[in-house]
Design a protein around this motif. Structure first.
Motif, PDB file in Angstrom:
ATOM      1  N   LEU A 268       0.839  -1.194   0.000  1.00 53.72           N
ATOM      2  CA  LEU A 268       0.000   0.000   0.000  1.00 53.72           C
ATOM      3  C   LEU A 268       0.881   1.254   0.000  1.00 53.72           C
ATOM      4  CD1 LEU A 268      -2.788  -0.924   2.579  1.00 53.72           C
ATOM      5  CD2 LEU A 268      -2.822  -1.182   0.095  1.00 53.72           C
ATOM      6  N   THR A 269       0.437   2.275  -0.731  1.00 58.83           N
ATOM      7  CA  THR A 269       1.174   3.535  -0.830  1.00 58.83           C
ATOM      8  C   THR A 269       0.561   4.575   0.105  1.00 58.83           C
ATOM      9  OG1 THR A 269      -0.243   4.382  -2.588  1.00 58.83           O
ATOM     10  CG2 THR A 269       1.653   3.038  -3.262  1.00 58.83           C
ATOM     11  N   ASP A 270       1.261   5.708   0.250  1.00 58.16           N
ATOM     12  CA  ASP A 270       0.712   6.817   1.046  1.00 58.16           C
ATOM     13  C   ASP A 270      -0.637   7.249   0.483  1.00 58.16           C
ATOM     14  OD1 ASP A 270       2.884   6.984   2.812  1.00 58.16           O
ATOM     15  OD2 ASP A 270       4.016   8.249   1.441  1.00 58.16           O
ATOM     16  N   ASP A 271      -0.729   7.282  -0.844  1.00 61.82           N
ATOM     17  CA  ASP A 271      -1.970   7.681  -1.497  1.00 61.82           C
ATOM     18  C   ASP A 271      -3.101   6.690  -1.191  1.00 61.82           C
ATOM     19  OD1 ASP A 271      -3.397   9.464  -3.239  1.00 61.82           O
ATOM     20  OD2 ASP A 271      -3.367   7.896  -4.766  1.00 61.82           O
ATOM     21  N   ASP A 272      -2.765   5.394  -1.188  1.00 59.56           N
ATOM     22  CA  ASP A 272      -3.760   4.372  -0.843  1.00 59.56           C
ATOM     23  C   ASP A 272      -4.307   4.595   0.562  1.00 59.56           C
ATOM     24  OD1 ASP A 272      -3.520   2.967  -3.247  1.00 59.56           O
ATOM     25  OD2 ASP A 272      -1.901   1.703  -2.476  1.00 59.56           O
ATOM     26  N   LYS A 286      -1.649 -14.447   0.964  1.00 59.10           N
ATOM     27  CA  LYS A 286      -1.355 -13.334   0.056  1.00 59.10           C
ATOM     28  C   LYS A 286      -2.344 -12.196   0.292  1.00 59.10           C
ATOM     29  CE  LYS A 286       0.873 -15.898  -3.701  1.00 59.10           C
ATOM     30  NZ  LYS A 286       0.842 -16.213  -5.155  1.00 59.10           N
ATOM     31  N   PRO A 287      -1.864 -10.943   0.089  1.00 55.90           N
ATOM     32  CA  PRO A 287      -2.756  -9.802   0.349  1.00 55.90           C
ATOM     33  C   PRO A 287      -3.827  -9.629  -0.726  1.00 55.90           C
ATOM     34  CG  PRO A 287      -0.636  -9.036  -0.496  1.00 55.90           C
ATOM     35  CD  PRO A 287      -0.502 -10.513  -0.277  1.00 55.90           C
ATOM     36  N   VAL A 288      -4.939  -9.058  -0.316  1.00 51.19           N
ATOM     37  CA  VAL A 288      -6.012  -8.647  -1.221  1.00 51.19           C
ATOM     38  C   VAL A 288      -6.191  -7.152  -1.017  1.00 51.19           C
ATOM     39  CG1 VAL A 288      -8.453  -8.845  -1.789  1.00 51.19           C
ATOM     40  CG2 VAL A 288      -7.176 -10.873  -1.061  1.00 51.19           C
ATOM     41  N   LYS A 289      -5.908  -6.377  -2.053  1.00 49.63           N
ATOM     42  CA  LYS A 289      -6.058  -4.929  -1.931  1.00 49.63           C
ATOM     43  C   LYS A 289      -7.539  -4.584  -1.951  1.00 49.63           C
ATOM     44  CE  LYS A 289      -4.185  -0.589  -3.635  1.00 49.63           C
ATOM     45  NZ  LYS A 289      -3.292   0.058  -4.618  1.00 49.63           N
ATOM     46  N   ALA A 290      -7.994  -3.812  -0.980  1.00 50.93           N
ATOM     47  CA  ALA A 290      -9.416  -3.519  -0.838  1.00 50.93           C
ATOM     48  C   ALA A 290      -9.638  -2.016  -0.733  1.00 50.93           C
ATOM     49  CB  ALA A 290      -9.964  -4.218   0.402  1.00 50.93           C
ATOM     50  N   LEU A 370     -22.875   8.653  -7.602  1.00 53.59           N
ATOM     51  CA  LEU A 370     -22.409   7.519  -6.806  1.00 53.59           C
ATOM     52  C   LEU A 370     -21.507   6.591  -7.619  1.00 53.59           C
ATOM     53  CD1 LEU A 370     -25.589   6.519  -4.739  1.00 53.59           C
ATOM     54  CD2 LEU A 370     -23.493   7.566  -3.862  1.00 53.59           C
ATOM     55  N   VAL A 371     -21.893   6.329  -8.857  1.00 53.39           N
ATOM     56  CA  VAL A 371     -21.091   5.425  -9.695  1.00 53.39           C
ATOM     57  C   VAL A 371     -19.726   6.038 -10.023  1.00 53.39           C
ATOM     58  CG1 VAL A 371     -20.925   4.384 -11.993  1.00 53.39           C
ATOM     59  CG2 VAL A 371     -22.997   4.078 -10.637  1.00 53.39           C
ATOM     60  N   LEU A 372     -19.652   7.352 -10.199  1.00 54.03           N
ATOM     61  CA  LEU A 372     -18.354   7.990 -10.428  1.00 54.03           C
ATOM     62  C   LEU A 372     -17.424   7.758  -9.231  1.00 54.03           C
ATOM     63  CD1 LEU A 372     -19.430  11.334 -12.139  1.00 54.03           C
ATOM     64  CD2 LEU A 372     -18.165   9.445 -13.191  1.00 54.03           C
ATOM     65  N   LEU A 373     -17.984   7.787  -8.016  1.00 60.42           N
ATOM     66  CA  LEU A 373     -17.198   7.464  -6.820  1.00 60.42           C
ATOM     67  C   LEU A 373     -16.801   5.984  -6.835  1.00 60.42           C
ATOM     68  CD1 LEU A 373     -19.224   9.354  -4.060  1.00 60.42           C
ATOM     69  CD2 LEU A 373     -17.021  10.023  -5.026  1.00 60.42           C
ATOM     70  N   GLN A 374     -17.756   5.131  -7.209  1.00 54.69           N
ATOM     71  CA  GLN A 374     -17.482   3.700  -7.278  1.00 54.69           C
ATOM     72  C   GLN A 374     -16.351   3.393  -8.252  1.00 54.69           C
ATOM     73  OE1 GLN A 374     -19.300   0.372  -5.880  1.00 54.69           O
ATOM     74  NE2 GLN A 374     -17.103   0.593  -6.128  1.00 54.69           N
ATOM     75  N   VAL A 375     -16.407   4.005  -9.422  1.00 54.13           N
ATOM     76  CA  VAL A 375     -15.389   3.781 -10.455  1.00 54.13           C
ATOM     77  C   VAL A 375     -14.012   4.205  -9.954  1.00 54.13           C
ATOM     78  CG1 VAL A 375     -14.594   4.609 -12.716  1.00 54.13           C
ATOM     79  CG2 VAL A 375     -16.972   3.862 -12.410  1.00 54.13           C
ATOM     80  N   GLU A 376     -13.973   5.318  -9.235  1.00 53.02           N
ATOM     81  CA  GLU A 376     -12.700   5.795  -8.665  1.00 53.02           C
ATOM     82  C   GLU A 376     -12.112   4.754  -7.717  1.00 53.02           C
ATOM     83  OE1 GLU A 376     -11.217   9.320  -5.648  1.00 53.02           O
ATOM     84  OE2 GLU A 376     -12.966   9.693  -6.919  1.00 53.02           O
ATOM     85  N   HIS A 377     -12.955   4.125  -6.912  1.00 61.21           N
ATOM     86  CA  HIS A 377     -12.475   3.111  -5.961  1.00 61.21           C
ATOM     87  C   HIS A 377     -12.070   1.811  -6.667  1.00 61.21           C
ATOM     88  CE1 HIS A 377     -13.014   4.838  -1.879  1.00 61.21           C
ATOM     89  NE2 HIS A 377     -13.758   5.685  -2.558  1.00 61.21           N
ATOM     90  N   THR A 382      -7.418  -1.448  -8.553  1.00 59.72           N
ATOM     91  CA  THR A 382      -6.689  -1.992  -9.698  1.00 59.72           C
ATOM     92  C   THR A 382      -5.198  -1.713  -9.591  1.00 59.72           C
ATOM     93  OG1 THR A 382      -8.664  -1.639 -11.054  1.00 59.72           O
ATOM     94  CG2 THR A 382      -6.607  -2.018 -12.230  1.00 59.72           C
ATOM     95  N   ALA A 383      -4.852  -0.629  -8.924  1.00 57.63           N
ATOM     96  CA  ALA A 383      -3.452  -0.314  -8.577  1.00 57.63           C
ATOM     97  C   ALA A 383      -2.543  -0.239  -9.798  1.00 57.63           C
ATOM     98  CB  ALA A 383      -2.913  -1.359  -7.600  1.00 57.63           C
ATOM     99  N   GLY A 384      -3.073   0.271 -10.917  1.00 52.16           N
ATOM    100  CA  GLY A 384      -2.244   0.439 -12.106  1.00 52.16           C
ATOM    101  C   GLY A 384      -2.027  -0.823 -12.910  1.00 52.16           C
ATOM    102  N   ASP A 385      -2.546  -1.974 -12.438  1.00 53.06           N
ATOM    103  CA  ASP A 385      -2.424  -3.230 -13.187  1.00 53.06           C
ATOM    104  C   ASP A 385      -3.374  -3.231 -14.381  1.00 53.06           C
ATOM    105  OD1 ASP A 385      -0.655  -4.069 -11.303  1.00 53.06           O
ATOM    106  OD2 ASP A 385      -2.052  -5.370 -10.223  1.00 53.06           O
ATOM    107  N   THR A 386      -3.054  -4.036 -15.358  1.00 56.20           N
ATOM    108  CA  THR A 386      -3.972  -4.240 -16.477  1.00 56.20           C
ATOM    109  C   THR A 386      -4.902  -5.388 -16.112  1.00 56.20           C
ATOM    110  OG1 THR A 386      -2.292  -3.486 -18.052  1.00 56.20           O
ATOM    111  CG2 THR A 386      -4.156  -4.739 -18.951  1.00 56.20           C
ATOM    112  N   ILE A 387      -6.100  -5.047 -15.711  1.00 56.81           N
ATOM    113  CA  ILE A 387      -7.099  -6.041 -15.320  1.00 56.81           C
ATOM    114  C   ILE A 387      -8.345  -5.804 -16.159  1.00 56.81           C
ATOM    115  CG2 ILE A 387      -8.523  -6.947 -13.441  1.00 56.81           C
ATOM    116  CD1 ILE A 387      -6.349  -6.153 -11.486  1.00 56.81           C
TER     117      ILE A 387
END
Length: 457
Positions: A268-272, A286-290, A370-377, A382-387
């Motif tokens: 996790l980063t400071d931003d996270d 293994k960790p699960v980023k949430a 609400l969905v714009l907030l959801q998409v941001e989360h 996703t943490a910059g990964d290609t998913i």
């Protein structure tokens, strides 16, 4: 002899559930109950642990006597951040303290002065500063505020493992319970954090075993495989991890909407941390980023206000379908209209303003915001990964406006919804099973549906 079945106790904060699954993971029996809360010594409401354990023993002993089913295995899924403290004789020493119980701020301040700084600690443990919800701090609180009780503790068991202990008598710890925002685990070191050893807490934490561990034993004359228990969020994720080969994000929606990334390799980063991102843990450690947001709670607050403002029936919002013309009219000159009550964001207005004379228009405005907030989360998780694969389950999975909007704003991802009220219970059954899941599992057991983004005009 009857059909072979796996039994699961799925213990939520409100509903206590018991299920039987056949060998194809189809539900063949269920029963629910609820218990009134009791108060701890400070008057704070908490789980009636005695009523819960008595009910579990009664249900299981009754099921074992039935000739309709042969119980081959049992496992336990429960909410996290809860400890049961046992003395040398296996007696429960304290109430099951509720994770909503406030902690003395001086205790928390002193803790971070000793083991912080807070931001670095959060990155290391994957746990934001959440008081008793960081269940490790419950042990710290007991040691320093209730030392006479603490001295009597032989073992402190996470709730899923205590429910297993009721039947096995074997005290154990496992990864998913340790890893759910407890502040106990150092994700980089893959061991308990140094503070746990400095406070000597490791001495009351039982040996760690894999979540897939089971104990074969003779229980009331029956040969049964007993699981060690699993944290409910990790249990709900397990069927996806076992049956999907490619990387994916799972968004579990409800009061909280939690975007889970079980493939994140980065710390996790400071931003996270600033964005309230935490770690859960998979059954293999293994960790699960949430990335979590109080979306369902806020939705309930705002829909109630809209319902009263436009004088429509209480369940009217459930009938609203996505409307292209309304959507395009809103985004043409888009402005934020809603002031949230349980979510804090920078761009919300000082007061809510309704710019429309129809409920449907105001509802679409609400859902877009609400969905714009959801998409941001989702992007945070996703943490910059290609998913490329996105799964949504829970309360919003059948909300047509929500699904159409998520599909639109995340057009680069393949969106599928699943429908299973059994998520954590099924996960608990799967955790102690030797059988493999194939790619058809979700379609067969979870009503898997694919959604295609709407065509832009």
């Amino acid at each position: 002899m009857g059909d072979k079945a796996t039994a699961v106790f799925d213990i939520g904060k409100t509903n206590k559930k018991f299920f039987l699954f056949d060998e194809d993971y189809q539900e063949i029996y269920r029963e629910y109950t609820k218990f009134d809360l009791i108060a701890d010594e400070d008057g704070h409401p908490t789980e009636d642990l005695r009523a819960l354990t008595n009910w579990m023993k009664t249900v299981f002993n009754r099921i074992l006597k039935t000739k309709k089913h042969t119980i081959k295995a049992i496992n336990f899924s429960t909410y996290g951040a809860s400890f049961v403290h046992l003395d040398d004789y296996g007696n429960v020493l304290t109430p099951l303290y509720n994770y909503t119980k406030p902690l003395d701020q001086n205790l928390i301040k002193g803790f971070y002065e000793k083991y912080g700084p807070k931001e670095e600690f959060a990155k290391t443990t994957g746990s934001s500063d959440d008081g008793m919800l960081n269940s490790g701090l419950q042990l710290y609180w007991l040691k320093h505020y209730k030392p006479e009780v603490f001295k009597k503790i032989k073992y402190s068991l996470h709730l899923p493992q205590y429910l297993s202990y009721i039947f096995t008598g074997i005290p154990l710890s496992e990864y998913t319970s340790i890893g759910c925002h407890t502040a106990l685990w150092d994700y980089g070191k893959k061991d308990y954090h140094n503070w746990v050893y400095q406070e000597q807490l490791h001495k009351i934490l039982p040996p760690i075993v894999s979540t897939e561990t089971s104990v074969n034993m003779n229980y009331n004359g029956k040969r049964i495989k007993l699981g060690v228990g699993i944290h409910d969020s990790s249990a709900a994720l397990l069927p996806y991890v076992r049956s999907i080969k490619q990387k994916f994000i799972l968004v579990s929606t409800g009061t909280w909407s939690i975007a889970l990334n079980p493939f994140s390799e980065k710390a996790l980063t400071d931003d996270d941390i600033q964005k309230d991102c935490i770690n859960y843990m998979r059954i293999n450690g293994k960790p699960v980023k949430a990335s979590r947001i109080f979306l369902g709670n806020e939705y309930g607050i705002q829909v109630k206000k809209l319902t009263q403002h436009f004088k429509v029936p209480e369940d009217y919002h459930k009938k609203v379908k996505f409307n292209f013309d309304i959507f395009f009219a809103i985004i043409k000159d888009f402005e934020h209209c809603f002031r949230w009550e349980s979510i804090t964001v920078d761009n919300m207005p000082k007061t809510t303003r309704y710019s429309y004379d129809k409920f449907e228009h105001a509802y679409h405005q609400l859902m877009i915001e609400l969905v714009l907030l959801q998409v941001e989360h989702i992007k945070i998780a996703t943490a910059g990964d290609t998913i490329e694969k996105l799964y949504i389950d829970g309360g919003f999975s059948d909300n047509d406006v929500y699904i159409k909007l998520v599909s639109h704003y995340l057009r680069n991802m393949e969106l599928r919804t699943t429908d299973s009220s059994l998520g954590s219970a099924l996960g608990a059954a799967i955790a102690i099973s030797d059988s493999k899941l194939n790619s058809k599992f979700l379609r067969k057991n979870y009503s898997l549906k694919k959604h295609v983004p709407f065509i832009l005009k």
